[in-house]
Motif scaffolding. Structure first.
Motif, PDB file in Angstrom:
ATOM      1  N   UNK A 228      17.013  19.304  70.228  1.00  0.00           N
ATOM      2  CA  UNK A 228      16.055  18.218  69.997  1.00  0.00           C
ATOM      3  C   UNK A 228      14.947  18.670  69.077  1.00  0.00           C
ATOM      4  N   UNK A 229      14.459  19.883  69.294  1.00  0.00           N
ATOM      5  CA  UNK A 229      13.400  20.395  68.437  1.00  0.00           C
ATOM      6  C   UNK A 229      13.894  20.626  67.013  1.00  0.00           C
ATOM      7  N   UNK A 230      15.141  21.014  66.872  1.00  0.00           N
ATOM      8  CA  UNK A 230      15.699  21.207  65.536  1.00  0.00           C
ATOM      9  C   UNK A 230      15.695  19.897  64.764  1.00  0.00           C
ATOM     10  N   UNK A 231      16.032  18.800  65.435  1.00  0.00           N
ATOM     11  CA  UNK A 231      16.012  17.489  64.793  1.00  0.00           C
ATOM     12  C   UNK A 231      14.593  17.137  64.362  1.00  0.00           C
ATOM     13  N   UNK A 232      13.607  17.437  65.225  1.00  0.00           N
ATOM     14  CA  UNK A 232      12.215  17.163  64.903  1.00  0.00           C
ATOM     15  C   UNK A 232      11.770  17.961  63.684  1.00  0.00           C
ATOM     16  N   UNK A 233      12.255  19.176  63.549  1.00  0.00           N
ATOM     17  CA  UNK A 233      11.904  20.001  62.396  1.00  0.00           C
ATOM     18  C   UNK A 233      12.457  19.398  61.111  1.00  0.00           C
ATOM     19  N   UNK A 234      13.690  18.933  61.161  1.00  0.00           N
ATOM     20  CA  UNK A 234      14.297  18.335  59.974  1.00  0.00           C
ATOM     21  C   UNK A 234      13.532  17.087  59.531  1.00  0.00           C
ATOM     22  N   UNK A 235      12.924  16.389  60.476  1.00  0.00           N
ATOM     23  CA  UNK A 235      12.137  15.197  60.150  1.00  0.00           C
ATOM     24  C   UNK A 235      10.911  15.528  59.309  1.00  0.00           C
ATOM     25  N   UNK A 236      10.499  16.789  59.328  1.00  0.00           N
ATOM     26  CA  UNK A 236       9.288  17.191  58.606  1.00  0.00           C
ATOM     27  C   UNK A 236       9.582  17.818  57.253  1.00  0.00           C
ATOM     28  N   UNK A 237      10.861  17.903  56.878  1.00  0.00           N
ATOM     29  CA  UNK A 237      11.215  18.598  55.645  1.00  0.00           C
ATOM     30  C   UNK A 237      11.603  17.630  54.526  1.00  0.00           C
ATOM     31  N   UNK A 238      11.215  17.961  53.290  1.00  0.00           N
ATOM     32  CA  UNK A 238      11.641  17.144  52.147  1.00  0.00           C
ATOM     33  C   UNK A 238      13.115  17.362  51.857  1.00  0.00           C
ATOM     34  N   UNK A 239      13.695  16.485  51.090  1.00  0.00           N
ATOM     35  CA  UNK A 239      15.112  16.597  50.751  1.00  0.00           C
ATOM     36  C   UNK A 239      15.344  17.827  49.870  1.00  0.00           C
ATOM     37  N   UNK A 240      16.580  18.315  49.860  1.00  0.00           N
ATOM     38  CA  UNK A 240      16.912  19.474  49.051  1.00  0.00           C
ATOM     39  C   UNK A 240      18.410  19.594  48.871  1.00  0.00           C
ATOM     40  N   UNK A 241      18.837  20.734  48.344  1.00  0.00           N
ATOM     41  CA  UNK A 241      20.263  20.954  48.108  1.00  0.00           C
ATOM     42  C   UNK A 241      20.887  21.875  49.147  1.00  0.00           C
ATOM     43  N   UNK A 242      20.061  22.565  49.933  1.00  0.00           N
ATOM     44  CA  UNK A 242      20.582  23.488  50.938  1.00  0.00           C
ATOM     45  C   UNK A 242      19.642  23.519  52.127  1.00  0.00           C
ATOM     46  N   UNK A 243      20.219  23.633  53.323  1.00  0.00           N
ATOM     47  CA  UNK A 243      19.424  23.662  54.541  1.00  0.00           C
ATOM     48  C   UNK A 243      20.066  24.599  55.550  1.00  0.00           C
ATOM     49  N   UNK A 244      19.238  25.210  56.373  1.00  0.00           N
ATOM     50  CA  UNK A 244      19.732  26.059  57.459  1.00  0.00           C
ATOM     51  C   UNK A 244      18.833  25.873  58.670  1.00  0.00           C
ATOM     52  N   UNK A 245      19.432  25.936  59.833  1.00  0.00           N
ATOM     53  CA  UNK A 245      18.691  25.859  61.096  1.00  0.00           C
ATOM     54  C   UNK A 245      19.049  27.099  61.902  1.00  0.00           C
ATOM     55  N   UNK A 246      18.029  27.822  62.356  1.00  0.00           N
ATOM     56  CA  UNK A 246      18.239  29.097  63.034  1.00  0.00           C
ATOM     57  C   UNK A 246      17.608  29.057  64.417  1.00  0.00           C
ATOM     58  N   UNK A 247      18.414  29.316  65.425  1.00  0.00           N
ATOM     59  CA  UNK A 247      17.941  29.396  66.807  1.00  0.00           C
ATOM     60  C   UNK A 247      17.659  30.867  67.100  1.00  0.00           C
ATOM     61  N   UNK A 248      16.424  31.292  66.846  1.00  0.00           N
ATOM     62  CA  UNK A 248      16.076  32.699  66.997  1.00  0.00           C
ATOM     63  C   UNK A 248      16.136  33.146  68.448  1.00  0.00           C
TER      64      UNK A 248
ATOM     65  N   UNK B  32       4.190  14.111  52.377  1.00  0.00           N
ATOM     66  CA  UNK B  32       4.683  12.859  51.787  1.00  0.00           C
ATOM     67  C   UNK B  32       5.842  12.295  52.609  1.00  0.00           C
ATOM     68  N   UNK B  33       6.703  13.201  53.115  1.00  0.00           N
ATOM     69  CA  UNK B  33       7.819  12.763  53.948  1.00  0.00           C
ATOM     70  C   UNK B  33       7.297  12.166  55.250  1.00  0.00           C
ATOM     71  N   UNK B  34       6.355  12.831  55.876  1.00  0.00           N
ATOM     72  CA  UNK B  34       5.811  12.360  57.150  1.00  0.00           C
ATOM     73  C   UNK B  34       5.082  11.025  57.007  1.00  0.00           C
ATOM     74  N   UNK B  35       4.488  10.792  55.833  1.00  0.00           N
ATOM     75  CA  UNK B  35       3.754   9.539  55.622  1.00  0.00           C
ATOM     76  C   UNK B  35       4.626   8.459  55.000  1.00  0.00           C
TER      77      UNK B  35
END
Length: 341
Positions: free
Chosen positions: A28-48, A193-196
């Protein structure tokens, strides 16, 4: 900027050491993090947290040389009481300009004023701030060490003074008690800008988010949308494989009783996928056979590791899987540290 960004992330996570996240809450938190990021060509999510609690992390720390490097990294920020194992979830996105200077979103539990106070008290950074769309953006610059000044002739040292040398700079913004975004100033502004709602965010990129959703419980999830510039760069190299038809690479790296790799190379046709699979298998067989024939005990674990890799084509996809059991992983780590001695 990388060093100061690393410091900021580590400062932030000191406050979340006592929080235990279930896999569902972590996702759930990973989804929330993606909501705060601008678009791009590559993405990674890491569960430390999952990585830090794995047998892989224990194996790394069992190797003296690798543990020394980890301890060295921690000693630089020991005054802040930071522990790498306290990291929870981090999402990072790379812009279309290339795989440089990612924008990072961090999930944790922290108190903004306390963390800012920690950074100011560390003596390692100088903090400033600015307003952007009524939101505070903090900018951190690393502070150089004390250096002796010189007289005008430049030959004799004069009275010692402290010089603040601007080496790196990174920016960051707090959204709430569990979300922080850091990167360049432009990247942080883009996040706001994404958040707004002023610009599209990563979650509107269905190609990348659908790829990430394939295995939400994995320790590391990644997705790369290849651009023509990337594939042309591969074509200009000496690789005997034509990757020009690949449009997307995605997959996971998981940790449990070893390392599990699951990657997919999505081509534009089944014919191209089959050709790529055949060529990659040929290279894999060649490399495995070559290493096996060397008779070098240090290379033997690598040859064994290659045997765990499986490459097949399925429709327009090339699927690559591999599993490194802990016994083989320990051999690889031991061989690596001995080779570096």
């Amino acid at each position: 900027m990388r060093k100061i960004a690393f410091l900021i992330v580590l400062v932030v996570i000191t406050a979340v050491a006592n929080v235990n996240l279930s896999p569902a809450r972590s996702a759930t938190r990973a989804v929330a993090l993606l909501d705060a990021l601008p678009d791009g060509t590559a993405v990674a999510v890491i569960d430390f947290q999952k990585i830090a609690g794995s047998s892989l992390w224990a194996a790394i720390n069992a190797q003296d040389k690798l543990k020394s490097e980890i301890d060295k990294a921690q000693s630089e920020i020991a005054g802040l009481g930071v522990k790498l194992s306290d990291v929870h979830t981090v999402a990072l996105v790379f812009s279309g300009a290339g795989l440089n200077s990612p924008t990072l979103a961090l999930a944790g539990g922290f108190e903004q004023h306390e963390l800012l106070a920690r950074l100011r008290a560390s003596g390692k950074v100088k903090l400033t701030s600015e307003k952007y769309k009524d939101i505070d953006i903090y900018k951190a610059r690393s502070i150089g060490a004390a250096v002796p000044s010189k007289d005008l002739s430049g030959t004799k040292p004069a009275r010692a003074r402290i010089a603040e040398v601007t080496k790196d700079e990174t920016s960051f913004v707090f959204y709430d008690a569990s979300t922080l975004v850091t990167g360049s100033l432009d990247a942080v502004r883009a996040s706001i800008d994404v958040k707004t709602g002023a610009r599209p965010g990563l979650t509107q990129n269905s190609k990348l988010t659908d790829a990430l959703a394939q295995n939400p419980a994995a320790a590391i999830r990644f997705a790369f949308a290849l651009t023509p510039a990337m594939t042309s760069g591969l074509q200009s190299s000496d690789l005997p494989v034509d990757f020009s038809s690949i449009t997307l690479i995605f997959g996971t790296i998981d940790v449990g009783s070893g390392i599990d790799l699951n990657a997919t190379l999505r081509s534009d046709s089944a014919e191209h996928a089959k050709s790529i699979s055949e060529r990659l298998n040929a290279l894999l067989t060649m490399a495995s056979g070559f290493l096996g024939s060397m008779g070098d005990t240090k290379l033997a674990p690598i040859a064994e590791a290659l045997k765990t890799v499986n490459i097949i084509s399925a429709d327009a996809d090339v699927k690559i899987t591999g599993n490194l059991p802990m016994e083989l992983l320990n051999s690889l780590l031991s061989s690596s540290t001995k080779k570096g001695q």
